[in-house]
Design a protein around this motif. Structure first.
Motif, PDB file in Angstrom:
ATOM      1  N   VAL A  73      -2.428  13.478  -4.174  1.00 17.51           N
ATOM      2  CA  VAL A  73      -2.085  14.374  -3.074  1.00 17.51           C
ATOM      3  C   VAL A  73      -0.922  15.277  -3.462  1.00 17.51           C
ATOM      4  O   VAL A  73      -0.184  15.005  -4.417  1.00 17.51           O
ATOM      5  N   GLU A  74      -0.780  16.358  -2.717  1.00 16.59           N
ATOM      6  CA  GLU A  74       0.424  17.174  -2.772  1.00 16.59           C
ATOM      7  C   GLU A  74       1.309  16.704  -1.630  1.00 16.59           C
ATOM      8  O   GLU A  74       0.997  16.945  -0.461  1.00 16.59           O
ATOM      9  N   LYS A  75       2.411  16.059  -1.975  1.00 17.00           N
ATOM     10  CA  LYS A  75       3.203  15.372  -0.955  1.00 17.00           C
ATOM     11  C   LYS A  75       3.720  16.329   0.113  1.00 17.00           C
ATOM     12  O   LYS A  75       3.755  16.008   1.300  1.00 17.00           O
ATOM     13  N   LYS A  76       4.124  17.563  -0.292  1.00 13.73           N
ATOM     14  CA  LYS A  76       4.689  18.497   0.680  1.00 13.73           C
ATOM     15  C   LYS A  76       3.640  18.977   1.674  1.00 13.73           C
ATOM     16  O   LYS A  76       3.965  19.405   2.775  1.00 13.73           O
ATOM     17  N   ARG A  77       2.369  18.961   1.263  1.00 13.99           N
ATOM     18  CA  ARG A  77       1.302  19.418   2.150  1.00 13.99           C
ATOM     19  C   ARG A  77       0.392  18.261   2.567  1.00 13.99           C
ATOM     20  O   ARG A  77      -0.767  18.457   2.915  1.00 13.99           O
ATOM     21  N   PHE A  78       0.957  17.067   2.549  1.00 19.10           N
ATOM     22  CA  PHE A  78       0.155  15.876   2.782  1.00 19.10           C
ATOM     23  C   PHE A  78      -0.279  15.771   4.236  1.00 19.10           C
ATOM     24  O   PHE A  78       0.534  15.868   5.159  1.00 19.10           O
ATOM     25  N   LEU A  89      -3.196   8.724 -15.700  1.00 16.83           N
ATOM     26  CA  LEU A  89      -2.874   9.554 -14.558  1.00 16.83           C
ATOM     27  C   LEU A  89      -2.010  10.745 -14.952  1.00 16.83           C
ATOM     28  O   LEU A  89      -1.092  10.620 -15.774  1.00 16.83           O
ATOM     29  N   GLU A  90      -2.304  11.880 -14.323  1.00 16.10           N
ATOM     30  CA  GLU A  90      -1.512  13.087 -14.503  1.00 16.10           C
ATOM     31  C   GLU A  90      -0.268  13.020 -13.623  1.00 16.10           C
ATOM     32  O   GLU A  90      -0.224  12.278 -12.634  1.00 16.10           O
ATOM     33  N   PRO A  91       0.764  13.816 -13.929  1.00 17.15           N
ATOM     34  CA  PRO A  91       1.970  13.809 -13.094  1.00 17.15           C
ATOM     35  C   PRO A  91       1.646  14.200 -11.653  1.00 17.15           C
ATOM     36  O   PRO A  91       0.744  14.995 -11.395  1.00 17.15           O
ATOM     37  N   GLY A  92       2.382  13.642 -10.714  1.00 18.71           N
ATOM     38  CA  GLY A  92       2.197  13.974  -9.316  1.00 18.71           C
ATOM     39  C   GLY A  92       2.323  12.752  -8.428  1.00 18.71           C
ATOM     40  O   GLY A  92       2.739  11.673  -8.861  1.00 18.71           O
ATOM     41  N   TYR A  93       1.949  12.941  -7.170  1.00 14.66           N
ATOM     42  CA  TYR A  93       2.027  11.880  -6.176  1.00 14.66           C
ATOM     43  C   TYR A  93       0.637  11.320  -5.889  1.00 14.66           C
ATOM     44  O   TYR A  93      -0.340  12.066  -5.785  1.00 14.66           O
ATOM     45  N   TYR A  94       0.589  10.001  -5.731  1.00 16.23           N
ATOM     46  CA  TYR A  94      -0.663   9.317  -5.432  1.00 16.23           C
ATOM     47  C   TYR A  94      -0.439   8.418  -4.217  1.00 16.23           C
ATOM     48  O   TYR A  94       0.587   7.723  -4.111  1.00 16.23           O
ATOM     49  N   LEU A  95      -1.400   8.456  -3.308  1.00 16.70           N
ATOM     50  CA  LEU A  95      -1.359   7.609  -2.122  1.00 16.70           C
ATOM     51  C   LEU A  95      -2.172   6.350  -2.385  1.00 16.70           C
ATOM     52  O   LEU A  95      -3.348   6.425  -2.743  1.00 16.70           O
ATOM     53  N   LEU A  96      -1.550   5.193  -2.203  1.00 14.78           N
ATOM     54  CA  LEU A  96      -2.208   3.895  -2.393  1.00 14.78           C
ATOM     55  C   LEU A  96      -2.394   3.225  -1.037  1.00 14.78           C
ATOM     56  O   LEU A  96      -1.437   3.137  -0.252  1.00 14.78           O
ATOM     57  N   ILE A  97      -3.607   2.757  -0.771  1.00 16.55           N
ATOM     58  CA  ILE A  97      -3.871   2.036   0.477  1.00 16.55           C
ATOM     59  C   ILE A  97      -4.586   0.724   0.152  1.00 16.55           C
ATOM     60  O   ILE A  97      -5.738   0.731  -0.278  1.00 16.55           O
ATOM     61  N   PRO A  98      -3.900  -0.398   0.324  1.00 18.10           N
ATOM     62  CA  PRO A  98      -4.562  -1.711   0.188  1.00 18.10           C
ATOM     63  C   PRO A  98      -5.226  -2.081   1.503  1.00 18.10           C
ATOM     64  O   PRO A  98      -4.700  -1.786   2.586  1.00 18.10           O
ATOM     65  N   LYS A 142       0.645   1.756   3.548  1.00 18.08           N
ATOM     66  CA  LYS A 142       0.465   2.868   2.599  1.00 18.08           C
ATOM     67  C   LYS A 142       1.661   2.953   1.669  1.00 18.08           C
ATOM     68  O   LYS A 142       2.793   2.663   2.079  1.00 18.08           O
ATOM     69  N   PHE A 143       1.397   3.351   0.419  1.00 17.20           N
ATOM     70  CA  PHE A 143       2.443   3.404  -0.599  1.00 17.20           C
ATOM     71  C   PHE A 143       2.334   4.695  -1.401  1.00 17.20           C
ATOM     72  O   PHE A 143       1.230   5.200  -1.636  1.00 17.20           O
ATOM     73  N   TRP A 144       3.504   5.195  -1.826  1.00 22.98           N
ATOM     74  CA  TRP A 144       3.555   6.343  -2.720  1.00 22.98           C
ATOM     75  C   TRP A 144       3.722   5.856  -4.159  1.00 22.98           C
ATOM     76  O   TRP A 144       4.595   5.044  -4.443  1.00 22.98           O
ATOM     77  N   LEU A 145       2.887   6.363  -5.036  1.00 18.36           N
ATOM     78  CA  LEU A 145       3.075   6.177  -6.471  1.00 18.36           C
ATOM     79  C   LEU A 145       3.384   7.542  -7.063  1.00 18.36           C
ATOM     80  O   LEU A 145       2.551   8.451  -7.000  1.00 18.36           O
ATOM     81  N   LYS A 146       4.582   7.694  -7.598  1.00 14.96           N
ATOM     82  CA  LYS A 146       4.977   8.954  -8.235  1.00 14.96           C
ATOM     83  C   LYS A 146       4.878   8.801  -9.741  1.00 14.96           C
ATOM     84  O   LYS A 146       5.518   7.918 -10.326  1.00 14.96           O
ATOM     85  N   VAL A 147       4.068   9.629 -10.372  1.00 11.89           N
ATOM     86  CA  VAL A 147       3.907   9.623 -11.823  1.00 11.89           C
ATOM     87  C   VAL A 147       4.674  10.818 -12.375  1.00 11.89           C
ATOM     88  O   VAL A 147       4.378  11.969 -12.043  1.00 11.89           O
ATOM     89  N   CYS A 148       5.687  10.541 -13.202  1.00 15.17           N
ATOM     90  CA  CYS A 148       6.566  11.614 -13.694  1.00 15.17           C
ATOM     91  C   CYS A 148       5.972  12.369 -14.868  1.00 15.17           C
ATOM     92  O   CYS A 148       6.231  13.565 -15.036  1.00 15.17           O
ATOM     93  N   GLU A 149       5.213  11.705 -15.695  1.00 13.00           N
ATOM     94  CA  GLU A 149       4.542  12.371 -16.814  1.00 13.00           C
ATOM     95  C   GLU A 149       3.258  11.613 -17.125  1.00 13.00           C
ATOM     96  O   GLU A 149       3.117  10.444 -16.784  1.00 13.00           O
ATOM     97  N   ARG A 150       2.331  12.306 -17.753  1.00 10.57           N
ATOM     98  CA  ARG A 150       1.021  11.714 -17.980  1.00 10.57           C
ATOM     99  C   ARG A 150       1.152  10.403 -18.759  1.00 10.57           C
ATOM    100  O   ARG A 150       1.905  10.305 -19.728  1.00 10.57           O
ATOM    101  N   GLY A 151       0.408   9.409 -18.314  1.00 14.73           N
ATOM    102  CA  GLY A 151       0.474   8.128 -18.998  1.00 14.73           C
ATOM    103  C   GLY A 151      -0.526   7.146 -18.443  1.00 14.73           C
ATOM    104  O   GLY A 151      -1.253   7.417 -17.482  1.00 14.73           O
ATOM    105  N   GLU A 152      -0.562   5.982 -19.056  1.00 22.35           N
ATOM    106  CA  GLU A 152      -1.457   4.906 -18.629  1.00 22.35           C
ATOM    107  C   GLU A 152      -0.804   4.125 -17.502  1.00 22.35           C
ATOM    108  O   GLU A 152       0.374   3.736 -17.595  1.00 22.35           O
ATOM    109  N   VAL A 153      -1.548   3.890 -16.429  1.00 23.33           N
ATOM    110  CA  VAL A 153      -1.003   3.230 -15.243  1.00 23.33           C
ATOM    111  C   VAL A 153      -1.948   2.113 -14.802  1.00 23.33           C
ATOM    112  O   VAL A 153      -3.168   2.289 -14.769  1.00 23.33           O
ATOM    113  N   LEU A 154      -1.378   0.974 -14.472  1.00 20.74           N
ATOM    114  CA  LEU A 154      -2.096  -0.144 -13.867  1.00 20.74           C
ATOM    115  C   LEU A 154      -1.433  -0.459 -12.538  1.00 20.74           C
ATOM    116  O   LEU A 154      -0.205  -0.576 -12.463  1.00 20.74           O
ATOM    117  N   VAL A 155      -2.217  -0.570 -11.483  1.00 22.17           N
ATOM    118  CA  VAL A 155      -1.700  -0.961 -10.173  1.00 22.17           C
ATOM    119  C   VAL A 155      -2.505  -2.163  -9.704  1.00 22.17           C
ATOM    120  O   VAL A 155      -3.739  -2.137  -9.719  1.00 22.17           O
TER     121      VAL A 155
END
Length: 665
Positions: A424-429, A458-467, A371-384
């Protein structure tokens, strides 16, 4: 070595690569392809033996394009086109100013760079090339005196292990290996009812996007575009079962009737025309455009090139591969928006059977995947992207597979993989609750591809990535890469260790041990393997507690001395050594009294526990056997001391401090 193979200055012998020699071991791997019939006919010659004035590139760069020989590597040669379009990429792969033929410093060797698993790898080769009757038998340039293509092909063959391993592949893989960027495969067909009924792991054609050339207009000058066919289109029977071609350009042309037609110029790496459509030679299509325009467009075609319209293109080819443009600073440009993706990150990972190979979302063990955390600091285009390491095919099994069965061949190289993402909300994950919700983005189906890609705004916040792989227990190494137009960060979510007992503040006496896992000696792996008992082990003693308690608090930390890109999953077990048993012998039939498992891909793992007095041994290990590396063990034991009243004037109570070392919990 030939006596005449000497440098022009000083008479030094020309370089002969011992790691990729000029013999059958560099040509063949399993003798499963048609080039096997060339065995015994191939000789190796240097460019100065093939022509009088060899050079890396021709004066007319249009003659520098690749021309395919007897090796089925059209997929690789199509990807080479992007290097001719981008000088900074060419200089990255083939560093300039290397001594060439006729140069006093020429020594018969060349250095090239190819991207592999997240890093640029330098590949040194000699310039002896496979020939038949003094003619190159594999790839060459259209200019007979230019040699950058066969030299690059040789470096790529060396990286893969042999020339034969370049037979059949994906253009997208070669594009990534030559640029370090991204490439996507898009569908041209409708998928078909049969494909839509396929199981999840086999329906990779359904998941691919449909091509829209209008979408690529902002990046058409910088992107690479290749098309492929799995049948025989437009009367081109010689294309056979699979062939990849390069789209050199496309443009909208006005017709004499006032309409427009989109035309595409295609290059066949075979170097000959293989099309019978309306725009070939004096075909009927040219009568629909102005004579001057027709003459101009027909004059653009070089050897092996032809025109066709968009309708023919979409109906006759099965899919296209789009390589992302890369600017001189090394930043990718999005093929969706044209935005520069100026931020990038990458992390390595691995699916390990019994530990982190949880399978797809239908599996009850899905949550055990990395599992991986992707933190997006401000809205933008994201490729993973999720890129798996290629697995080597089984020689005998592959030899029984027909070349036309591309699905089986692909399945032997790769696992079926997918990537899912949740916001996700990381503090309440909470992992369980999160995985019960639909992901906000995914690659939809598990696909037998080397790399799959997620794209979104993507909007700002935390995203959980699972390959994940489709099947539980499927093992592979992988690379997670992130590219974005705004600031982001990518980090691994560390697998939590077992619950540790709480200990009170106090004094701790520490001991340090250093060790190494050495392949073939003591890199025994986890308890799943019989070789586990070959691992290093470290004895220690827990003494009676003067305070009268029955057990002593112990903390053990294992630190591996590996860079983040090469971490092994590590853990350790603590065994009780029975009385009367030599410390040189561990009780192999006894279970450990404490364990720090499952093995984790981290620099440090630790365990706190309470042990009764006695003799013990710590056995640190990697999960798999034969994983070399050095490590440090830190053993801390709680010390109980009586408080001594001080006779100082202030009358304070002080604690005696261990002179060995102090650790505060």
């Amino acid at each position: 070595m030939k006596e005449e193979e000497r440098s022009e200055c000083g008479g030094e012998p020309l370089f002969e690569d011992p790691d990729f020699p000029s013999d059958d071991s560099s040509l063949f791997s399993d003798s499963s392809t048609p080039i096997t019939r060339l065995q015994g006919d191939i000789t190796w010659q240097r460019p100065q033996e093939i022509c009088q004035s060899p050079a890396l590139f021709p004066d007319n760069i249009n003659l520098g394009h690749a021309k395919q020989g007897l090796l089925g590597d059209c997929w690789f040669l199509c990807a080479c086109t992007i290097l001719l379009k981008n000088k900074h990429l060419m200089n990255k792969v083939l560093p300039p100013d290397q001594p060439q033929w006729g140069d006093c410093k020429y020594r018969g060797s060349f250095q090239l760079r190819l991207w592999q698993h997240g890093h640029w790898t330098e590949v040194t080769i000699d310039d002896r090339l496979p020939c038949i009757n003094s003619t190159l038998c594999f790839s060459r340039c259209h200019a007979p005196t230019a040699f950058w293509v066969p030299l690059l092909e040789k470096a790529y063959a060396k990286l893969h292990g042999s020339y034969e391993r370049l037979w059949a592949g994906q253009v997208s893989e070669a594009l990534v290996d030559l640029t370090g960027g991204l490439a996507e495969r898009w569908s041209l067909g409708d998928g078909g009812a049969e494909e839509e009924q396929g199981t999840e792991q086999d329906s990779d054609r359904v998941r691919r996007r449909r091509l829209d050339l209008n979408l690529l207009d902002p990046v058409k000058d910088g992107c690479a575009l290749s098309c492929s066919t799995h049948s025989s289109p437009g009367g081109a029977s010689e294309l056979g079962q699979y062939h990849a071609l390069t789209v050199m350009e496309w443009l909208d042309v006005s017709t004499v009737s006032g309409g427009q037609v989109r035309l595409l110029r295609i290059r066949n790496p075979w170097g000959r025309c293989c099309w019978g459509g309306a725009w070939i030679g004096s075909g009927a299509g040219w009568s629909s455009v102005a004579p001057a325009c027709a003459m101009d467009l027909q004059g653009r075609t070089a050897e092996g090139e032809f025109w066709l319209d968009e309708t023919e293109f979409l109906s006759q080819f099965d899919d296209v591969t789009v390589g992302y443009p890369i600017n001189e600073e090394g930043h990718l440009k999005s093929i969706y928006t044209g935005n520069l993706l100026t931020h990038s990150h990458q992390l390595v990972g691995r699916w390990v059977n019994g530990h982190s190979a949880g399978g797809c979302r239908n599996s009850s063990n899905y949550s055990s995947n990395p599992k991986f955390w992707l933190k997006v600091c401000e809205r933008g285009e994201v490729l993973v992207s999720l890129l798996q390491h290629r697995k080597r095919r089984h020689t005998q099994q592959y030899a029984q597979t027909t070349l036309g069965d591309s699905k089986n061949t692909k399945h032997q190289h790769y696992q079926a993989i997918a990537l899912h993402m949740w916001k996700v909300e990381k503090k309440r994950f909470n992992l369980g609750r999160t995985l019960n919700k639909p992901p906000c983005a995914s690659t939809h189906c598990h696909a037998y591809e080397r790399e799959v890609i997620l794209h979104g705004q993507l909007e700002p916040g935390y995203y959980l990535l699972i390959p994940s792989t489709f099947l539980p227990g499927a093992e592979a190494r992988f690379l997670i890469r992130g590219f974005s137009s705004s600031a982001t960060s990518l980090s691994a979510l560390k697998t939590p260790g077992p619950s540790l007992p709480l200990v009170t503040d106090g004094e701790w006496e520490s001991s340090y041990f250093q060790g190494m896992w050495v392949v073939g000696m003591n890199a025994g792996g986890s308890r799943n393997f019989l070789s586990h008992w070959q691992n290093p082990w470290f004895p220690f003693t827990v003494c009676d507690d003067p305070a009268g308690t029955s057990e002593v608090n112990v903390r053990i930390t294992l630190h591996q001395s590996q860079p983040d890109t090469d971490l092994h999953p590590i853990g350790f077990h603590v065994y009780k050594v029975p009385e009367g048993v030599s410390e040189l012998t561990l009780p192999r039939d006894e279970d450990p009294v404490a364990s720090c498992v499952p093995h984790c891909y981290t620099q440090d793992v630790s365990l706190a526990c309470c042990l009764p007095p006695g003799a013990y041994a710590i056995v640190p290990s990697t999960y798999q056997p034969d994983c070399p590396g050095s490590f440090t063990l830190n053993l801390a034991r709680k010390i109980h001391r009586r408080v001594v009243k001080s006779q100082e004037r202030l009358g304070r109570a002080i604690q005696e401090v261990s002179h060995i070392s102090v650790m505060r919990s």
